[in-house]
Design a protein around this motif. Sequence first.
Motif, PDB file in Angstrom:
ATOM      1  N   ASP A   1       0.855  -1.186   0.000  1.00  0.00           N
ATOM      2  CA  ASP A   1       0.000   0.000   0.000  1.00  0.00           C
ATOM      3  C   ASP A   1       0.898   1.245   0.000  1.00  0.00           C
TER       4      ASP A   1
ATOM      5  N   HIS B   1       1.878  -8.914   4.175  1.00  0.00           N
ATOM      6  CA  HIS B   1       2.413  -9.088   2.821  1.00  0.00           C
ATOM      7  C   HIS B   1       3.116 -10.439   2.726  1.00  0.00           C
TER       8      HIS B   1
ATOM      9  N   GLY C   1      -2.384  -6.828   2.632  1.00  0.00           N
ATOM     10  CA  GLY C   1      -3.202  -8.020   2.653  1.00  0.00           C
ATOM     11  C   GLY C   1      -4.519  -7.853   1.931  1.00  0.00           C
ATOM     12  N   THR C   2      -5.361  -8.843   2.070  1.00  0.00           N
ATOM     13  CA  THR C   2      -6.705  -8.807   1.491  1.00  0.00           C
ATOM     14  C   THR C   2      -7.685  -8.288   2.536  1.00  0.00           C
ATOM     15  N   SER C   3      -8.886  -8.007   2.101  1.00  0.00           N
ATOM     16  CA  SER C   3      -9.907  -7.568   3.058  1.00  0.00           C
ATOM     17  C   SER C   3     -10.159  -8.668   4.098  1.00  0.00           C
ATOM     18  N   LYS C   4     -10.046  -9.924   3.672  1.00  0.00           N
ATOM     19  CA  LYS C   4     -10.220 -11.047   4.596  1.00  0.00           C
ATOM     20  C   LYS C   4      -9.097 -11.066   5.636  1.00  0.00           C
ATOM     21  N   ASP C   5      -7.865 -10.798   5.189  1.00  0.00           N
ATOM     22  CA  ASP C   5      -6.727 -10.737   6.115  1.00  0.00           C
ATOM     23  C   ASP C   5      -6.933  -9.653   7.157  1.00  0.00           C
ATOM     24  N   ARG C   6      -7.336  -8.475   6.687  1.00  0.00           N
ATOM     25  CA  ARG C   6      -7.521  -7.357   7.612  1.00  0.00           C
ATOM     26  C   ARG C   6      -8.681  -7.616   8.568  1.00  0.00           C
TER      27      ARG C   6
END
Length: 386
Positions: free
Chosen positions: A31, A154, A96-101
């Motif tokens: 990001d 990451h 990360g992905t939205s799922k990770d966050r």
Amino acid sequence: MKRFLVYGTHPEISLAETRAVLGDLKPVMVDSVAILETDSWESADIQNRLAGTVKLGDIIDERTLDVLDDGKVLADHIDARPRGDRVLFGITIVGGTSKDRQALKHLPIRLKRELQERGRSVRWVTGDNGVLSPAAISKMDLTTNGYDFVIIIHDKKVSIGLTTQVQNIDAWSLRDFGRPFRDAKTGMLPPKLARMMVNLAGPKQALLDPFCGSGTVIMEAALLHKDLQLVGSDIDARQIAGAQENTEWLMSKELIRRADAGRINWNIAPVQEIDQHLSGKQFDAIVTEGYLGAPLSGQEPKAALARERANIEDLWADALPILAKLQPAGGRLVAIWPELLNAHGSEQVDASEAAKNAGYSIIEKPLIYARPDQHLRRKIVILVKN
């Protein structure tokens, strides 16, 4: 050791600035966060110098996502770095992905509970959308009396960053809005952008701003480089008087030394005649915003934009051969060629052919600085004298 830098609103320019100042340490971008590895790291000096970096710090651990979730890892790091009886902390999660966050959504609450179970008094400090601003971190003194964690997801792992420095927002605001001379009609180069441009030029001996206006580039260069010879030139005597007033104000605030007055020179001249006024002088760096055109309302006919774009290109066609005479081989010229915007479209200033004819090469792709409420985009070009 691994370090991290959190960039502001223009991460592409900030990354270029980091490389110009620290060398190409092959940073990994997640990001708007850069991760790099270096043992040469004066964090306070780097934070002060890098205008595009809002905070920075050390990577203190790397883990898998599932291990981090219960808060025990962060609690252990806090216990290993005692900073008072009461624990103040903030957490920012990036990458990360939205799922990770989402998996780390409850990390701050679980960290708070874990610390309370260990008998600690705890306060979780948060901000808009869970992101703490540099001003909030500074106000709460989280870099010395608390903890500001940056969790970077990451490459199927999590890097845990601990902030050590934040940008001094008050100092930037003072130089932007507190200086005595400002002229909105002729355009105001933001001090942060001016400093980034100076860093991209990498001056070693002497720097010239041939369209200096109120002197922002010269001011930022004077703050950065204590022995650099500086010349600001402009066709408008009123602007030069304002630049001198701003420089005197810097001295009155003790931001630069009184002795610096001897290395800062101001010159009233059109750019077409600047070589006559600076005969025999050489500048390894030329940094300038240049003329951006008349202020736009956004409703001008497209033909008017085209005429303005052509006028600016003509000015650069006149200026570049003259500026080239003032630079040695390898000298850098960092300038802004604007893109003019209105409801009917846009016109992009492109003086690359004139630069080539004057003996310059563009050494990397232009960098774009833009704000949504403005009718122009600043395209930063970096030229090197062949």
